[in-house]
Scaffold this motif. Structure first.
Motif, PDB file in Angstrom:
ATOM      1  N   GLY A  76       9.178  20.512  -7.622  1.00  0.00           N
ATOM      2  CA  GLY A  76       7.902  20.305  -6.942  1.00  0.00           C
ATOM      3  C   GLY A  76       7.047  19.236  -7.598  1.00  0.00           C
ATOM      4  O   GLY A  76       6.118  18.721  -6.988  1.00  0.00           O
ATOM      5  N   ASP A  77       7.382  18.895  -8.857  1.00  0.00           N
ATOM      6  CA  ASP A  77       6.630  17.854  -9.554  1.00  0.00           C
ATOM      7  C   ASP A  77       7.100  16.449  -9.201  1.00  0.00           C
ATOM      8  O   ASP A  77       6.514  15.469  -9.648  1.00  0.00           O
ATOM      9  N   SER A  78       8.197  16.346  -8.438  1.00  0.00           N
ATOM     10  CA  SER A  78       8.725  15.032  -8.076  1.00  0.00           C
ATOM     11  C   SER A  78       8.927  14.949  -6.572  1.00  0.00           C
ATOM     12  O   SER A  78       9.274  15.936  -5.922  1.00  0.00           O
ATOM     13  N   GLY A  79       8.728  13.766  -6.016  1.00  0.00           N
ATOM     14  CA  GLY A  79       8.910  13.557  -4.589  1.00  0.00           C
ATOM     15  C   GLY A  79      10.373  13.402  -4.233  1.00  0.00           C
ATOM     16  O   GLY A  79      11.267  13.414  -5.088  1.00  0.00           O
ATOM     17  N   ALA A  80      10.639  13.221  -2.934  1.00  0.00           N
ATOM     18  CA  ALA A  80      12.014  13.112  -2.452  1.00  0.00           C
ATOM     19  C   ALA A  80      12.752  11.946  -3.102  1.00  0.00           C
ATOM     20  O   ALA A  80      13.943  12.045  -3.406  1.00  0.00           O
ATOM     21  N   GLN A  81      12.063  10.824  -3.342  1.00  0.00           N
ATOM     22  CA  GLN A  81      12.718   9.635  -3.898  1.00  0.00           C
ATOM     23  C   GLN A  81      13.137   9.826  -5.344  1.00  0.00           C
ATOM     24  O   GLN A  81      14.053   9.161  -5.821  1.00  0.00           O
ATOM     25  N   GLN A  82      12.488  10.736  -6.066  1.00  0.00           N
ATOM     26  CA  GLN A  82      12.775  10.895  -7.490  1.00  0.00           C
ATOM     27  C   GLN A  82      13.823  11.977  -7.784  1.00  0.00           C
ATOM     28  O   GLN A  82      14.190  12.181  -8.944  1.00  0.00           O
ATOM     29  N   ARG A  83      14.338  12.654  -6.784  1.00  0.00           N
ATOM     30  CA  ARG A  83      15.201  13.815  -7.034  1.00  0.00           C
ATOM     31  C   ARG A  83      16.683  13.464  -7.159  1.00  0.00           C
ATOM     32  O   ARG A  83      17.485  14.323  -7.500  1.00  0.00           O
ATOM     33  N   ASP A  84      17.086  12.247  -6.873  1.00  0.00           N
ATOM     34  CA  ASP A  84      18.499  11.836  -6.878  1.00  0.00           C
ATOM     35  C   ASP A  84      19.319  12.772  -6.001  1.00  0.00           C
ATOM     36  O   ASP A  84      20.384  13.260  -6.387  1.00  0.00           O
ATOM     37  N   VAL A  85      18.781  13.028  -4.810  1.00  0.00           N
ATOM     38  CA  VAL A  85      19.423  13.892  -3.827  1.00  0.00           C
ATOM     39  C   VAL A  85      19.615  13.093  -2.555  1.00  0.00           C
ATOM     40  O   VAL A  85      18.693  12.394  -2.106  1.00  0.00           O
ATOM     41  N   ALA A  86      20.813  13.149  -1.966  1.00  0.00           N
ATOM     42  CA  ALA A  86      21.080  12.467  -0.705  1.00  0.00           C
ATOM     43  C   ALA A  86      21.366  13.509   0.366  1.00  0.00           C
ATOM     44  O   ALA A  86      21.960  14.553   0.090  1.00  0.00           O
ATOM     45  N   MET A  87      20.959  13.214   1.598  1.00  0.00           N
ATOM     46  CA  MET A  87      21.136  14.172   2.698  1.00  0.00           C
ATOM     47  C   MET A  87      21.734  13.460   3.902  1.00  0.00           C
ATOM     48  O   MET A  87      21.291  12.365   4.277  1.00  0.00           O
ATOM     49  N   ALA A  88      22.779  14.053   4.491  1.00  0.00           N
ATOM     50  CA  ALA A  88      23.394  13.531   5.709  1.00  0.00           C
ATOM     51  C   ALA A  88      23.174  14.543   6.822  1.00  0.00           C
ATOM     52  O   ALA A  88      23.403  15.741   6.638  1.00  0.00           O
ATOM     53  N   PHE A  89      22.756  14.041   7.991  1.00  0.00           N
ATOM     54  CA  PHE A  89      22.375  14.905   9.097  1.00  0.00           C
ATOM     55  C   PHE A  89      23.498  14.994  10.128  1.00  0.00           C
ATOM     56  O   PHE A  89      24.339  14.100  10.242  1.00  0.00           O
ATOM     57  N   GLN A  90      23.453  16.051  10.961  1.00  0.00           N
ATOM     58  CA  GLN A  90      24.491  16.254  11.965  1.00  0.00           C
ATOM     59  C   GLN A  90      24.426  15.210  13.079  1.00  0.00           C
ATOM     60  O   GLN A  90      25.423  14.975  13.758  1.00  0.00           O
ATOM     61  N   ASN A  91      23.271  14.587  13.299  1.00  0.00           N
ATOM     62  CA  ASN A  91      23.150  13.604  14.378  1.00  0.00           C
ATOM     63  C   ASN A  91      23.323  12.170  13.884  1.00  0.00           C
ATOM     64  O   ASN A  91      22.936  11.216  14.557  1.00  0.00           O
ATOM     65  N   PHE A  92      23.918  11.992  12.692  1.00  0.00           N
ATOM     66  CA  PHE A  92      24.258  10.709  12.086  1.00  0.00           C
ATOM     67  C   PHE A  92      23.033   9.922  11.603  1.00  0.00           C
ATOM     68  O   PHE A  92      23.026   9.419  10.494  1.00  0.00           O
ATOM     69  N   ALA A  93      21.974   9.787  12.454  1.00  0.00           N
ATOM     70  CA  ALA A  93      20.720   9.118  12.068  1.00  0.00           C
ATOM     71  C   ALA A  93      20.955   7.722  11.523  1.00  0.00           C
ATOM     72  O   ALA A  93      20.345   7.305  10.543  1.00  0.00           O
ATOM     73  N   LEU A  94      21.838   6.943  12.174  1.00  0.00           N
ATOM     74  CA  LEU A  94      22.075   5.562  11.765  1.00  0.00           C
ATOM     75  C   LEU A  94      21.002   4.648  12.356  1.00  0.00           C
ATOM     76  O   LEU A  94      20.485   4.898  13.447  1.00  0.00           O
ATOM     77  N   TYR A  95      20.692   3.581  11.633  1.00  0.00           N
ATOM     78  CA  TYR A  95      19.744   2.592  12.151  1.00  0.00           C
ATOM     79  C   TYR A  95      20.452   1.774  13.226  1.00  0.00           C
ATOM     80  O   TYR A  95      21.416   1.058  12.937  1.00  0.00           O
TER      81      TYR A  95
END
Length: 372
Positions: A76-95
């Motif tokens: 909770g002390d760090s934001g999403a960018q600082q967690r070294d966590v990657a997430m892939a979604f079921q709908n691909f979410a490609l640009y």
């Protein structure tokens, strides 16, 4: 005197996590520990809180109560960018306006990496996922399978410490889903990431998880090995989620059988079925009997304590053992045979020979695809 071994610090720890949306309590005091490099499959039905859990780990949601720790530090002390966590979604979410290469490279560009290093890492992960030939294609030019691999490559390209996969095979066809179930464990080992994998498919959970967390109504009902969840379910809710056909569940009150020995039987209708287990503690206690279909045996010879039944119908379920074969020069083949526990337990490196069954080869026109 031997030194006492200190317990390993979990890579991820969740304690008392709660989250509600309006009147619906989605996560309800959820607890979890995941070791570094482990693949934990989060399995549950629609609305059980799986995606909400991943979003809290990724830092995309703030809990109403509870805490997430990563490497022993409060996340909770760090934001999403600082967690070294990657997430892939079921709908691909490609640009849609970017090529597959640029989609995969986007996390590296956000880190302002050198262009030569970006190109090398993108091509390395693309080779592992076998999408090198389509790196120049836009998302609309990709098949669903290629989109899924591109989205996964984008999550893996910066080698995150933790990878969150939100039902990534839900929107691909059965053939690709089967192929990726085989490939995923190899990929996870290659990158060494801790993986939380969400699915509603119990076969996927059994195939991919080092452990499975069964999520029901915002809490884990059981966290166990695949064999433990299937063969030793800790609740009826867990038992009924695994297996096709599902477990037999019968409300019964065991009683002692007439005669010496005091063995138990369970009344079913006007007759009774003998219990082979010495469970004297159940006599006279109302309970639910759960029996997996493979454990309810059918035969034509009468036996003491057997329950008379009538065979009404039979349907083949195609229970098979499928083996992935590879030639010495790298060509992959799938082989299937009637269920064979010895072959299923063999974890590779078994030398053998593949042959074609006489009269079973088929040939098709390369343009129309018609049988010739």
């Amino acid at each position: 005197m031997k030194a006492r071994k200190e317990p390993r610090m979990p890579h991820l720890k969740i304690s008392g996590l709660s989250k509600g949306f309006g009147r619906k309590q989605v996560l309800d005091g959820l607890d979890l520990e995941v070791q570094r490099g482990e693949c934990l499959v989060v399995f549950g039905g629609s609305g059980s809180g799986k995606t909400t859990l991943l979003r809290h780990i990724a830092g995309l949601l703030t809990p109403d109560a509870g805490q997430v720790w990563i490497d022993g530090q409060p996340a909770g002390d760090s934001g999403a960018q600082q967690r070294d966590v990657a997430m892939a979604f079921q709908n691909f979410a490609l640009y849609p306006h970017m090529s597959a290469f640029e989609n995969i490279a986007s996390p590296l560009r956000a880190r302002r990496m050198d262009e030569a290093a970006i190109a090398q890492q993108v091509r390395e992960v693309a080779a592992l996922l076998r999408i090198g030939p389509v790196l120049g294609h836009s998302p609309r030019q990709l098949s669903n399978g290629q989109k899924q691999r591109t989205a996964l490559a984008r999550s893996l390209v910066h080698r995150p410490q933790m990878l969150l996969l939100d039902d990534p095979l839900r929107n691909v066809d059965a053939k690709i889903r089967f192929e990726m179930r085989i490939e995923f464990p190899k990929l996870f080992r290659a990158f060494g990431s801790t993986v939380l994998y969400v699915t509603q498919d119990y076969r996927e959970a059994l195939a991919l998880g080092d452990r499975i967390g069964v999520l029901v109504d915002g809490r884990f009902q059981q966290i166990d090995s695949p064999a433990g969840v299937y063969h030793n379910p800790q609740s009826r809710a867990v038992a009924r989620l695994f297996g096709d056909p599902p477990m037999n569940l019968l409300e019964v009150t065991p009683r002692r059988r007439p005669g010496p020995g005091g063995a138990l039987e369970v009344p079913i209708g006007a007759r009774a079925l003998a219990l082979p287990e010495p469970r004297a503690d159940l006599a006279g206690r109302r309970c639910v009997l759960g029996v997996r279909p493979e454990d309810l045996l059918f035969g034509t010879d009468p036996r003491p304590g057997a329950l008379p039944v009538t065979l009404e119908a039979a349907m083949p379920m195609n229970v098979r053992t499928v083996a992935l074969l590879r030639t010495d020069d790298g060509v992959e083949l799938l082989s299937s045979r009637p269920e064979d526990p010895a072959l299923a337990a063999q974890r590779g490196h078994l030398r053998g020979f593949a042959t074609l069954a006489p009269g079973r080869s088929m040939f098709f026109d390369p343009v129309s695809g018609a049988r010739v």
